[in-house]
Design a protein around this motif. Structure first.
Motif, short mmCIF file in Angstrom:
data_model
loop_
_atom_site.label_atom_id
_atom_site.label_comp_id
_atom_site.label_asym_id
_atom_site.label_seq_id
_atom_site.Cartn_x
_atom_site.Cartn_y
_atom_site.Cartn_z
N GLU A 98 13.48 -20.68 -41.97
CA GLU A 98 12.68 -20.25 -43.13
C GLU A 98 11.26 -19.88 -42.71
OE1 GLU A 98 14.02 -22.51 -47.07
OE2 GLU A 98 13.97 -23.84 -45.33
N ASN A 99 10.69 -20.65 -41.79
CA ASN A 99 9.33 -20.35 -41.33
C ASN A 99 9.28 -19.05 -40.55
OD1 ASN A 99 7.04 -22.48 -41.74
ND2 ASN A 99 8.92 -23.68 -41.52
N ILE A 100 10.27 -18.81 -39.71
CA ILE A 100 10.27 -17.59 -38.91
C ILE A 100 10.51 -16.35 -39.78
CG2 ILE A 100 11.63 -16.31 -37.18
CD1 ILE A 100 11.86 -18.90 -35.60
N CYS A 101 11.35 -16.49 -40.79
CA CYS A 101 11.73 -15.32 -41.61
C CYS A 101 10.96 -15.22 -42.92
CB CYS A 101 13.23 -15.38 -41.91
SG CYS A 101 14.26 -15.25 -40.42
N GLU A 120 18.79 -14.61 -36.02
CA GLU A 120 17.53 -13.99 -35.59
C GLU A 120 16.55 -15.05 -35.08
OE1 GLU A 120 13.76 -11.38 -37.27
OE2 GLU A 120 15.53 -11.66 -38.53
N ALA A 121 16.48 -16.18 -35.79
CA ALA A 121 15.57 -17.25 -35.37
C ALA A 121 15.95 -17.77 -33.98
CB ALA A 121 15.60 -18.39 -36.39
N ARG A 122 17.26 -17.96 -33.75
CA ARG A 122 17.71 -18.43 -32.42
C ARG A 122 17.38 -17.41 -31.34
NH1 ARG A 122 22.64 -19.28 -35.31
NH2 ARG A 122 22.74 -21.41 -36.17
N VAL A 149 7.24 -21.73 -32.53
CA VAL A 149 7.83 -21.16 -33.75
C VAL A 149 6.84 -20.20 -34.40
CG1 VAL A 149 8.63 -21.68 -36.09
CG2 VAL A 149 9.44 -23.07 -34.17
N ALA A 150 5.57 -20.59 -34.43
CA ALA A 150 4.53 -19.72 -35.01
C ALA A 150 4.43 -18.41 -34.23
CB ALA A 150 3.19 -20.45 -35.00
N ILE A 151 4.54 -18.50 -32.91
CA ILE A 151 4.47 -17.30 -32.07
C ILE A 151 5.73 -16.44 -32.27
CG2 ILE A 151 4.36 -16.47 -29.68
CD1 ILE A 151 2.81 -19.11 -29.07
N ALA A 152 6.88 -17.10 -32.35
CA ALA A 152 8.13 -16.37 -32.59
C ALA A 152 8.08 -15.64 -33.93
CB ALA A 152 9.32 -17.34 -32.55
#
Length: 509
Positions: A98-101, A120-122, A149-152
């Motif tokens: 949820e954070n990444i997308c 996509e997150a993986r 995660v923030a960078i991704a």
């Protein structure tokens, strides 16, 4: 081909005070560009103007070939600018996916397509060699993973420009190298990166060019491989080597005849910021802690005062080892601490000069819950007179005083406790030249009376002028101990840039 980003002649004022003065920033396509400067140099302000957090007062911004003035960070992000802040600004209770997308969720038949978003997150995290359960809440993972995660998330927006503000602050060496590999991948994909860091090694490892800011201005732009470390440091500090040869400083060690130390710190380690710091202070001596922003100076003295708990090392005060575990222990033992942020951690603005001055002394002034008002007034009157505090009277609110007089009240707060050691973190920041001279003169007078003083200042000239010994910190380590004729700006800047292993051994004792 035109640069990806051109910021030219940018001005910004806050309450009439200039934060940026005709500042420039140019970033080429597919370039990793370092943006550096001391606290207050204007780095954060120019980034916030670019990303729509602030509006500029003057100047022009061209991004990807067209004039822009974003009204919000979201608008900047939609245009292709992603920002990764030092403080992680994600949603801890939501999952990694949820954070990444967040803000660009995938849908199928009007519903969230969780399988596509998890995939996509993986895939994004795999670029960082991270294999975790992306369905778990972000808060379940350590800070380093959250930073990745923030960078991704930023990279997932398919940005043309990625801004990284101190991105390695929470990462270990292996994670930093993984991040650097991702930055190199971005460069190869023609994505530009603005890299903000205080760590010189990182700048030289990954950056192509550097913009150096000072006092709200752009003072130098150069390829990294054409700028030596010492030139980088001198440009940040605004001191030319030809101007800093030491003259007229009394290098007599005022405490050299005094046996023993009031404070001894050995091999201190605190979190990721401090890995190996050692220094000592003798009675009647002013010791300077020098280093660039992020060197670990403030973190070290906070641990000495018991604010933060060290992971390793020893702090001996008054001959007792590791006896201070809280600020109350430090105060009882005879230690005072004027912190860096006078307004946030020093004064209580709506209280009077008297109340602020006697704050630490209050337990000694009260008997059965009743304050000895006569004794309190006598102490306050004495210190107002002794320190030359300019106020209408003890009951005036401290917020109405000038910065220099507020600082004198904070000094008086600790001096009325008759301390053995006074820690001063940026004691002259934000005050005028006349008040600076008064405070430095007062500090020297106190040391002459036998008080040990440990002083941090980003003003290199100030540290050299006041201190009889200087310990230089770099990337969380003590790299030099300077005394006698070595106490000069050239030696300090050289140690900031390169470190001195021979001095490192001395610093360990």
């Amino acid at each position: 081909m035109a640069p990806l980003l051109t910021m030219h002649g940018i001005d910004k004022r806050f309450a009439g005070i200039p934060a940026l003065r005709s500042a420039d920033l140019v970033v080429e396509r597919g370039e990793v560009h370092a943006l550096i400067g001391q606290n207050g140099a204007g780095k954060s302000t120019i980034i916030k103007i670019l990303t729509g957090y602030y509006r500029k007062d003057a100047g022009e911004i061209l991004f990807d070939g067209r004039p822009v003035e974003f009204s919000s960070p979201q608008e900047a992000q939609r245009a292709g600018i992603s920002t990764i802040y030092q403080e992680i600004n994600l949603v801890p209770y939501r999952s990694v996916t949820e954070n990444i997308c967040l803000g660009r969720e995938k849908r199928r038949f009007g519903l969230l397509n969780w399988s596509a978003m998890h995939a996509e997150a993986r895939a994004l995290l795999a670029r960082f060699k991270i294999d975790i359960d992306v369905r778990r809440p972000l808060m379940a993972y350590p800070t380093a993973i959250q930073q990745m995660v923030a960078i991704a998330r930023a990279i997932g927006f398919e940005a043309k420009l990625v801004i990284m503000d101190e991105p390695t602050s929470s990462l270990d060496e292996r994670e930093v190298e993984v991040l650097f590999n991702v930055i190199r991948q971005l460069r190869q994909a023609d994505v530009s990166v603005i890299f903000v860091s205080h760590k010189l090694d990182e700048l030289y490892a990954v950056c192509d060019r550097v913009t150096i800011m000072r006092d709200g201005r752009t003072v130098q732009v150069a390829p990294m491989n054409q700028l030596s470390r010492i030139d980088l440091v001198t440009s940040m500090l605004g001191r030319e080597l030809s101007q800093v040869l030491h003259e007229g400083h009394d290098t007599t060690d005022t405490a050299s005849e005094t046996p023993g130390s009031v404070l001894e710190v050995r091999n201190l380690a605190i979190g990721r910021k401090v890995s190996d710091v050692s220094f000592d202070v003798r009675p009647g001596e002013i010791v300077g802690l020098a280093g660039l922003l992020g060197a670990g100076r403030t973190e070290s003295v906070r641990a000495v005062f018991g604010v933060d708990k060290p992971n390793a090392g020893t702090v001996s005060f008054g001959g007792r080892e590791n006896a201070i575990v809280a600020p109350s222990d430090a105060i009882r033992a005879g230690m005072g601490f004027c912190s860096e942020d006078r307004k946030l951690e020093g004064i209580i603005p709506d209280m009077s000069v008297r109340e602020n001055l006697t704050l630490a002394l209050m337990p000694q002034l009260a008997r059965r819950g009743i304050v000895d008002e006569a004794r309190s007034r006598a102490i306050v009157d004495r210190f107002i007179k002794r320190l030359g505090i300019r106020c209408t009277g003890p009951e005036q609110r401290i917020r109405e005083l000038s910065g220099g007089n507020q600082q004198k009240v904070l000094l008086a707060r600790w001096l009325c406790m008759n301390p053995k050691l006074l820690i001063l973190d940026e004691p002259t920041r934000g005050i005028d030249v006349g008040a600076k001279a008064e405070i430095l003169s007062l500090i020297r007078e106190l040391a002459g009376q036998g008080l040990g003083v440990l002083m941090i200042s980003s003003e290199l000239e100030e540290v050299v002028e006041a201190a009889s010994r200087i310990f230089v910190l770099r990337d969380g380590r003590t790299v030099a101990e300077l005394h006698g004729d070595e106490v000069n700006e050239q030696s300090v800047m050289s140690a900031m840039a390169h470190g001195h292993e021979s001095d490192r051994e001395v610093a360990h004792g």
